[in-house]
Design a protein around this motif. Structure first.
Motif, PDB file in Angstrom:
ATOM      1  N   PRO A  25       0.904  -1.136  -0.092  1.00  0.00           N
ATOM      2  CA  PRO A  25      -0.037  -0.113   0.068  1.00  0.00           C
ATOM      3  C   PRO A  25       0.846   1.263   0.089  1.00  0.00           C
ATOM      4  O   PRO A  25       0.444   2.341  -0.399  1.00  0.00           O
ATOM      5  CB  PRO A  25      -0.781  -0.102   1.242  1.00  0.00           C
ATOM      6  N   ARG A  26       2.041   1.287   0.518  1.00  0.00           N
ATOM      7  CA  ARG A  26       2.975   2.375   0.679  1.00  0.00           C
ATOM      8  C   ARG A  26       3.499   2.948  -0.725  1.00  0.00           C
ATOM      9  O   ARG A  26       3.605   3.641  -1.211  1.00  0.00           O
ATOM     10  CB  ARG A  26       3.850   2.180   1.544  1.00  0.00           C
ATOM     11  N   PHE A  27       3.826   1.728  -1.532  1.00  0.00           N
ATOM     12  CA  PHE A  27       4.383   1.710  -2.826  1.00  0.00           C
ATOM     13  C   PHE A  27       3.038   2.473  -3.701  1.00  0.00           C
ATOM     14  O   PHE A  27       3.331   3.207  -4.753  1.00  0.00           O
ATOM     15  CB  PHE A  27       4.717   0.430  -3.383  1.00  0.00           C
ATOM     16  N   SER A  28       2.077   1.845  -3.413  1.00  0.00           N
ATOM     17  CA  SER A  28       0.824   2.176  -4.325  1.00  0.00           C
ATOM     18  C   SER A  28       0.350   3.624  -4.078  1.00  0.00           C
ATOM     19  O   SER A  28       0.288   4.227  -5.011  1.00  0.00           O
ATOM     20  CB  SER A  28      -0.424   1.261  -4.015  1.00  0.00           C
ATOM     21  N   ASN A  29       0.344   4.240  -2.817  1.00  0.00           N
ATOM     22  CA  ASN A  29       0.009   5.435  -2.672  1.00  0.00           C
ATOM     23  C   ASN A  29       1.246   6.549  -3.392  1.00  0.00           C
ATOM     24  O   ASN A  29       0.885   7.547  -3.756  1.00  0.00           O
ATOM     25  CB  ASN A  29      -0.066   5.573  -1.041  1.00  0.00           C
ATOM     26  N   ALA A  30       2.219   6.220  -2.808  1.00  0.00           N
ATOM     27  CA  ALA A  30       3.301   7.021  -3.531  1.00  0.00           C
ATOM     28  C   ALA A  30       3.461   6.945  -4.912  1.00  0.00           C
ATOM     29  O   ALA A  30       3.600   7.912  -5.514  1.00  0.00           O
ATOM     30  CB  ALA A  30       4.732   6.229  -3.067  1.00  0.00           C
ATOM     31  N   GLY A  76       2.738  10.774  -7.070  1.00  0.00           N
ATOM     32  CA  GLY A  76       3.835  11.412  -7.919  1.00  0.00           C
ATOM     33  C   GLY A  76       4.565  10.617  -8.777  1.00  0.00           C
ATOM     34  O   GLY A  76       5.285  11.049  -9.279  1.00  0.00           O
ATOM     35  N   GLY A  77       4.311   9.358  -8.994  1.00  0.00           N
ATOM     36  CA  GLY A  77       5.072   8.442 -10.038  1.00  0.00           C
ATOM     37  C   GLY A  77       6.473   8.104  -9.129  1.00  0.00           C
ATOM     38  O   GLY A  77       6.666   8.394  -8.123  1.00  0.00           O
ATOM     39  N   PHE A  78       7.230   7.438  -9.904  1.00  0.00           N
ATOM     40  CA  PHE A  78       8.383   6.623  -9.521  1.00  0.00           C
ATOM     41  C   PHE A  78       9.499   7.806  -9.195  1.00  0.00           C
ATOM     42  O   PHE A  78      10.480   7.466  -8.294  1.00  0.00           O
ATOM     43  CB  PHE A  78       8.800   5.900 -10.861  1.00  0.00           C
ATOM     44  N   ASN A  79       9.478   8.799  -9.766  1.00  0.00           N
ATOM     45  CA  ASN A  79      10.325   9.884  -9.684  1.00  0.00           C
ATOM     46  C   ASN A  79       9.976  10.917  -8.278  1.00  0.00           C
ATOM     47  O   ASN A  79      10.981  11.864  -8.056  1.00  0.00           O
ATOM     48  CB  ASN A  79      10.740  10.790 -11.035  1.00  0.00           C
ATOM     49  N   ASP A  80       8.974  10.631  -7.843  1.00  0.00           N
ATOM     50  CA  ASP A  80       8.628  11.481  -6.625  1.00  0.00           C
ATOM     51  C   ASP A  80       9.496  11.095  -5.365  1.00  0.00           C
ATOM     52  O   ASP A  80       9.733  10.201  -5.064  1.00  0.00           O
ATOM     53  CB  ASP A  80       7.127  11.314  -6.414  1.00  0.00           C
ATOM     54  N   SER A  81       9.643  12.226  -4.562  1.00  0.00           N
ATOM     55  CA  SER A  81      10.619  11.894  -3.395  1.00  0.00           C
ATOM     56  C   SER A  81       9.941  11.091  -2.516  1.00  0.00           C
ATOM     57  O   SER A  81      10.504  10.259  -1.770  1.00  0.00           O
ATOM     58  CB  SER A  81      10.940  13.290  -2.574  1.00  0.00           C
ATOM     59  N   ALA A  82       8.624  10.929  -2.350  1.00  0.00           N
ATOM     60  CA  ALA A  82       7.640  10.034  -1.552  1.00  0.00           C
ATOM     61  C   ALA A  82       8.066   8.600  -1.945  1.00  0.00           C
ATOM     62  O   ALA A  82       8.123   7.803  -1.136  1.00  0.00           O
ATOM     63  CB  ALA A  82       6.218  10.421  -1.576  1.00  0.00           C
ATOM     64  N   TYR A  83       7.985   8.370  -3.267  1.00  0.00           N
ATOM     65  CA  TYR A  83       8.134   7.077  -3.839  1.00  0.00           C
ATOM     66  C   TYR A  83       9.562   6.688  -3.468  1.00  0.00           C
ATOM     67  O   TYR A  83       9.735   5.377  -2.921  1.00  0.00           O
ATOM     68  CB  TYR A  83       7.771   7.024  -5.221  1.00  0.00           C
ATOM     69  N   GLN A 116      11.568   7.454  -1.304  1.00  0.00           N
ATOM     70  CA  GLN A 116      11.724   7.251   0.466  1.00  0.00           C
ATOM     71  C   GLN A 116      11.269   5.750   0.709  1.00  0.00           C
ATOM     72  O   GLN A 116      12.033   4.955   1.410  1.00  0.00           O
ATOM     73  CB  GLN A 116      11.072   8.329   0.902  1.00  0.00           C
ATOM     74  N   VAL A 117      10.000   5.439   0.015  1.00  0.00           N
ATOM     75  CA  VAL A 117       9.600   4.196   0.573  1.00  0.00           C
ATOM     76  C   VAL A 117      10.382   3.292  -0.291  1.00  0.00           C
ATOM     77  O   VAL A 117      10.561   2.061   0.436  1.00  0.00           O
ATOM     78  CB  VAL A 117       8.166   3.878  -0.328  1.00  0.00           C
ATOM     79  N   ASP A 118      10.940   3.395  -1.579  1.00  0.00           N
ATOM     80  CA  ASP A 118      11.815   2.424  -2.212  1.00  0.00           C
ATOM     81  C   ASP A 118      13.071   2.181  -1.346  1.00  0.00           C
ATOM     82  O   ASP A 118      13.543   1.237  -1.205  1.00  0.00           O
ATOM     83  CB  ASP A 118      12.135   2.969  -3.627  1.00  0.00           C
ATOM     84  N   THR A 119      13.659   3.333  -0.997  1.00  0.00           N
ATOM     85  CA  THR A 119      14.851   3.227  -0.295  1.00  0.00           C
ATOM     86  C   THR A 119      14.813   2.270   0.905  1.00  0.00           C
ATOM     87  O   THR A 119      15.743   1.652   1.380  1.00  0.00           O
ATOM     88  CB  THR A 119      15.523   4.641   0.168  1.00  0.00           C
ATOM     89  N   THR A 145      -4.601  -2.994  -6.526  1.00  0.00           N
ATOM     90  CA  THR A 145      -5.845  -3.824  -6.929  1.00  0.00           C
ATOM     91  C   THR A 145      -6.492  -3.044  -8.256  1.00  0.00           C
ATOM     92  O   THR A 145      -7.249  -3.667  -8.835  1.00  0.00           O
ATOM     93  CB  THR A 145      -7.240  -3.440  -5.665  1.00  0.00           C
ATOM     94  N   ASP A 146      -6.090  -1.893  -8.698  1.00  0.00           N
ATOM     95  CA  ASP A 146      -6.157  -1.131  -9.844  1.00  0.00           C
ATOM     96  C   ASP A 146      -5.559  -1.979 -11.059  1.00  0.00           C
ATOM     97  O   ASP A 146      -5.728  -1.437 -12.119  1.00  0.00           O
ATOM     98  CB  ASP A 146      -6.082   0.476  -9.718  1.00  0.00           C
ATOM     99  N   GLY A 147      -4.668  -2.656 -10.564  1.00  0.00           N
ATOM    100  CA  GLY A 147      -3.794  -3.183 -11.530  1.00  0.00           C
ATOM    101  C   GLY A 147      -2.369  -2.422 -11.866  1.00  0.00           C
ATOM    102  O   GLY A 147      -1.801  -3.044 -12.781  1.00  0.00           O
ATOM    103  N   ASN A 148      -2.054  -1.496 -11.228  1.00  0.00           N
ATOM    104  CA  ASN A 148      -0.882  -0.922 -11.392  1.00  0.00           C
ATOM    105  C   ASN A 148       0.539  -1.516 -10.967  1.00  0.00           C
ATOM    106  O   ASN A 148       0.265  -2.077  -9.664  1.00  0.00           O
ATOM    107  CB  ASN A 148      -0.877   0.522 -10.698  1.00  0.00           C
ATOM    108  N   VAL A 149       1.343  -1.926 -11.746  1.00  0.00           N
ATOM    109  CA  VAL A 149       2.572  -2.513 -11.294  1.00  0.00           C
ATOM    110  C   VAL A 149       3.279  -1.456 -10.418  1.00  0.00           C
ATOM    111  O   VAL A 149       4.151  -0.815 -11.233  1.00  0.00           O
ATOM    112  CB  VAL A 149       3.387  -3.271 -12.331  1.00  0.00           C
ATOM    113  N   VAL A 150       3.348  -1.171  -9.051  1.00  0.00           N
ATOM    114  CA  VAL A 150       3.865  -0.141  -8.553  1.00  0.00           C
ATOM    115  C   VAL A 150       5.420  -0.348  -8.044  1.00  0.00           C
ATOM    116  O   VAL A 150       6.005   0.613  -7.485  1.00  0.00           O
ATOM    117  CB  VAL A 150       3.142   0.115  -7.158  1.00  0.00           C
ATOM    118  N   PHE A 151       5.945  -1.662  -8.094  1.00  0.00           N
ATOM    119  CA  PHE A 151       7.157  -2.064  -7.576  1.00  0.00           C
ATOM    120  C   PHE A 151       7.654  -3.164  -8.226  1.00  0.00           C
ATOM    121  O   PHE A 151       6.994  -4.175  -8.807  1.00  0.00           O
ATOM    122  CB  PHE A 151       7.206  -2.075  -6.222  1.00  0.00           C
ATOM    123  N   GLY A 152       8.969  -3.201  -8.628  1.00  0.00           N
ATOM    124  CA  GLY A 152       9.714  -4.362  -9.383  1.00  0.00           C
ATOM    125  C   GLY A 152      10.994  -4.393  -8.713  1.00  0.00           C
ATOM    126  O   GLY A 152      11.805  -3.402  -8.567  1.00  0.00           O
TER     127      GLY A 152
END
Length: 340
Positions: free
Chosen positions: A78-83, A87-94, A96-99, A122-129
């Motif tokens: 859920p943290r990856f999904s919200n981030a 703002g997408g993958f380049n957003d600072s919030a994302y 931070q979660v990724d780090t 659940t929307d089908g977005n691949v939010v992390f790999g």
């Protein structure tokens, strides 16, 4: 008739009888036993490999189920999904979660030998790999990969654990299996799906162990579309999902039968084939075939037949020569002893 002649004739008859009776008798006795022994060996290999493949899938189902319950996945999805949605993958919030979660999930990947791990909301977005590839950021409900293996397993895994058939992975330049499972929070709310890619090499290691199958023995798998799910031992080009096989053995196996018989294989060469459906794989319909060329499989029988003929010929020849010269010697002595 002189006694010595009687002895020689009796000896000749005895040896001839031995050759006529014992040779064929030995052949008829040993051949079925030799055939039975080798066929049992092939059946044993078939059952061992069948069990290994079934265990492989059983373990992968267990792994993906456990992964979906892992607190690391439950917390991070859920943290990856919200981030990502903010703002997408380049957003600072994302970032931070990724780090924080990225290295932990990468460690899990390496520890379990996965090729990649994806988190899908659940929307089908691949939010992390763990590894950045073409699927990252796409939508598996409506995007270009919705009809691919990853899209199919995602949709199925929203309800249950799901495994795909073999699929090509462009990032790894190899074939992979995709396992997926639903992820729930502590309140049993669906958060999304975790997808794990398992490299083909894990099952190839099972199929490439051909001890006791000689020079022409082969172990391979065919899917219900009649295309190979393994590499051919005899062809240099890729055969996975490329080579179509529709032999008497595969047809019988797909009818649910387990057997061993002589058939022509995909090279149109007579082989001794031990085949069986791979039961209990749930999401894939495969059959397993253990085969060896008939010439090699039954070479010991041919060698036995040849050796018996050679031995019989040698014994018969020696006996004939011995009888000939013995009788000739007796005849000469008889002639010399006669008065002139």
């Amino acid at each position: 008739m002189k006694p010595v002649h009687k002895i020689l004739i009796a000896s000749g008859i005895a040896i001839f009888t031995f050759l006529v009776i014992m040779g064929p008798l030995t052949y008829k006795t040993l051949v079925p036993a030799m055939k039975h022994e080798f066929m049992n060996h092939l059946i044993s290999v078939r059952e061992i490999k069948k069990l290994q493949i079934q265990n492989f899938f059983h373990e992968r189902y267990g792994d993906i189920h456990i992964l979906s319950k892992n607190p690391l996945v439950v917390q991070s999805l859920p943290r990856f999904s919200n981030a990502f949605q903010s703002g997408g993958f380049n957003d600072s919030a994302y970032k931070q979660v990724d780090t924080y979660y990225g290295p932990l999930l990468e460690h899990f990947l390496r520890q379990h030998g996965y090729n990649n791990i994806f988190l899908v909301d659940t929307d089908g977005n691949v939010v992390f790999g763990v590894k950045r590839d073409e699927y990252l950021g796409t939508n598996l409900r409506t995007g270009e990969y919705s009809s691919f293996s990853i899209g199919e397993v995602f949709k199925e895994a929203l309800n249950n654990v799901k495994f795909s058939d073999l699929a090509w992975c462009e990032e790894a330049k190899d074939f992979i299996f995709m396992g997926a499972a639903p992820v729930y929070d502590l309140a049993n709310k669906l958060l999304g799906v975790v997808v794990a890619e398992t490299p083909y090499s894990t099952i190839d290691a099972i199929l490439s162990q051909r001890d006791g199958l000689g020079e022409t023995g082969e172990i391979y798998i065919v899917g219900d579309d009649n295309f190979m799910r393994s590499k051919s031992r005899f062809l240099t080009q890729n055969t996975i999902l490329k080579l179509e096989i529709n032999t008497k053995a595969t047809q019988d196996a797909f009818r649910g039968n387990t057997d061993i018989q002589i058939v022509k294989d995909y090279r149109n060469i007579p082989v001794l084939s031990a085949y069986t459906p791979l039961d209990n794989l749930k999401d894939v319909a495969w059959v397993l075939l253990i085969e060896i060329d008939v010439k090699e499989a039954f070479y010991p029988i041919l060698a036995l037949k040849t050796n018996l003929i050679i031995i019989g010929t040698i014994i018969g020849g020696i006996t004939g020569i011995y009888l000939y010269f013995t009788l000739r010697k007796k005849r000469v002595r008889s002639n010399l002893s006669m008065p002139s």
